[in-house]
Write a protein that holds these residues in place. Sequence first.
Motif, PDB file in Angstrom:
ATOM      1  N   MET A   1       0.821  -1.191   0.000  1.00 46.85           N
ATOM      2  CA  MET A   1       0.000   0.000   0.000  1.00 46.85           C
ATOM      3  C   MET A   1       0.868   1.260   0.000  1.00 46.85           C
ATOM      4  SD  MET A   1      -3.001   1.209  -0.225  1.00 46.85           S
ATOM      5  CE  MET A   1      -3.815  -0.336  -0.222  1.00 46.85           C
ATOM      6  N   GLU A   2       1.988   1.218   0.695  1.00 50.07           N
ATOM      7  CA  GLU A   2       2.861   2.392   0.753  1.00 50.07           C
ATOM      8  C   GLU A   2       3.504   2.681  -0.609  1.00 50.07           C
ATOM      9  OE1 GLU A   2       3.005   4.646   3.110  1.00 50.07           O
ATOM     10  OE2 GLU A   2       1.461   3.414   4.059  1.00 50.07           O
ATOM     11  N   GLU A   3       3.777   1.639  -1.395  1.00 42.93           N
ATOM     12  CA  GLU A   3       4.315   1.843  -2.744  1.00 42.93           C
ATOM     13  C   GLU A   3       3.277   2.548  -3.628  1.00 42.93           C
ATOM     14  OE1 GLU A   3       5.807  -1.722  -4.536  1.00 42.93           O
ATOM     15  OE2 GLU A   3       6.825  -2.325  -2.697  1.00 42.93           O
ATOM     16  N   THR A  35       1.604  -2.797  -8.627  1.00 40.83           N
ATOM     17  CA  THR A  35       1.340  -4.054  -7.929  1.00 40.83           C
ATOM     18  C   THR A  35       1.077  -5.229  -8.855  1.00 40.83           C
ATOM     19  OG1 THR A  35      -1.045  -3.637  -7.838  1.00 40.83           O
ATOM     20  CG2 THR A  35       0.290  -2.795  -6.010  1.00 40.83           C
ATOM     21  N   GLU A  36       0.910  -4.957 -10.158  1.00 39.78           N
ATOM     22  CA  GLU A  36       0.567  -5.981 -11.140  1.00 39.78           C
ATOM     23  C   GLU A  36      -0.787  -6.630 -10.833  1.00 39.78           C
ATOM     24  OE1 GLU A  36       3.828  -8.687 -11.594  1.00 39.78           O
ATOM     25  OE2 GLU A  36       5.205  -7.094 -12.146  1.00 39.78           O
ATOM     26  N   VAL A  37      -1.687  -5.863 -10.195  1.00 37.95           N
ATOM     27  CA  VAL A  37      -3.036  -6.321  -9.885  1.00 37.95           C
ATOM     28  C   VAL A  37      -3.999  -5.358 -10.556  1.00 37.95           C
ATOM     29  CG1 VAL A  37      -4.748  -6.688  -8.050  1.00 37.95           C
ATOM     30  CG2 VAL A  37      -2.350  -7.305  -7.682  1.00 37.95           C
ATOM     31  N   SER A  38      -4.932  -5.908 -11.341  1.00 37.42           N
ATOM     32  CA  SER A  38      -5.923  -5.089 -12.029  1.00 37.42           C
ATOM     33  C   SER A  38      -7.158  -4.936 -11.140  1.00 37.42           C
ATOM     34  CB  SER A  38      -6.301  -5.761 -13.351  1.00 37.42           C
ATOM     35  OG  SER A  38      -7.284  -5.005 -14.006  1.00 37.42           O
ATOM     36  N   GLN A  48      -9.107   4.457  -2.970  1.00 40.01           N
ATOM     37  CA  GLN A  48      -8.825   5.882  -2.808  1.00 40.01           C
ATOM     38  C   GLN A  48      -9.481   6.451  -1.563  1.00 40.01           C
ATOM     39  OE1 GLN A  48      -9.994   7.105  -6.932  1.00 40.01           O
ATOM     40  NE2 GLN A  48      -8.369   8.582  -6.562  1.00 40.01           N
ATOM     41  N   THR A  49     -10.760   6.188  -1.387  1.00 35.84           N
ATOM     42  CA  THR A  49     -11.481   6.827  -0.289  1.00 35.84           C
ATOM     43  C   THR A  49     -11.275   6.121   1.045  1.00 35.84           C
ATOM     44  OG1 THR A  49     -13.477   5.565  -0.829  1.00 35.84           O
ATOM     45  CG2 THR A  49     -13.265   7.765  -1.796  1.00 35.84           C
ATOM     46  N   GLY A  50     -11.197   4.819   1.029  1.00 33.28           N
ATOM     47  CA  GLY A  50     -11.075   4.074   2.282  1.00 33.28           C
ATOM     48  C   GLY A  50      -9.652   3.930   2.766  1.00 33.28           C
ATOM     49  N   ARG A  51      -8.805   3.327   1.963  1.00 33.33           N
ATOM     50  CA  ARG A  51      -7.443   3.004   2.413  1.00 33.33           C
ATOM     51  C   ARG A  51      -6.486   4.177   2.322  1.00 33.33           C
ATOM     52  NH1 ARG A  51      -6.042  -2.758   1.247  1.00 33.33           N
ATOM     53  NH2 ARG A  51      -4.315  -2.270   2.625  1.00 33.33           N
ATOM     54  N   LEU A  52      -6.643   5.011   1.252  1.00 32.69           N
ATOM     55  CA  LEU A  52      -5.722   6.143   1.098  1.00 32.69           C
ATOM     56  C   LEU A  52      -6.252   7.431   1.737  1.00 32.69           C
ATOM     57  CD1 LEU A  52      -4.624   5.605  -2.608  1.00 32.69           C
ATOM     58  CD2 LEU A  52      -3.335   5.050  -0.536  1.00 32.69           C
ATOM     59  N   GLY A  53      -7.557   7.487   1.981  1.00 31.20           N
ATOM     60  CA  GLY A  53      -8.137   8.678   2.611  1.00 31.20           C
ATOM     61  C   GLY A  53      -8.310   9.857   1.670  1.00 31.20           C
ATOM     62  N   TRP A  54      -8.327   9.612   0.380  1.00 34.02           N
ATOM     63  CA  TRP A  54      -8.524  10.686  -0.591  1.00 34.02           C
ATOM     64  C   TRP A  54     -10.009  10.986  -0.726  1.00 34.02           C
ATOM     65  CZ3 TRP A  54      -4.946  10.173  -5.446  1.00 34.02           C
ATOM     66  CH2 TRP A  54      -3.623  10.141  -5.041  1.00 34.02           C
TER      67      TRP A  54
END
Length: 124
Positions: A1-3, A35-38, A48-54
């Motif tokens: 997640m930090e990457e 991450t090579e994940v689609s 964006q809204t939950g994990r990153l807080g954007w």
Amino acid sequence: MEEVRAALERGAQAHGFEADLWTLERVGVVVERVTEVSLSRASVWRLQTGRLGWSLQRPERRAVERDESEIARPHEWPRIKRGREHTCLDRVPRRIRRVAPPADPSRLRASGLHPALKGPNRSC
């Protein structure tokens, strides 16, 4: 997640996009590169809204023709309102009465009324 967070904080132009705006599609492309994940659009939104807080923010829209120097220039309206310039509309009476036209067209022209306009025959 930090990457992913570090990659997104560098900005959209750092990843080859034309404008420095993030859209769900652009974030999805960067997440896939890192991450090579689609992810689907819904998953990108939750990321964006939950994990990153954007939060959702929309850019201010401005006309391409906008001329800041012209906007900053003093406006003519106060001078016009004081009565130094007049238009045809300034001479229109405030209240218009409906007048039945006389039966004789020659009397209509003599009274200053134009037969087609049914009102004062103005020059402008």
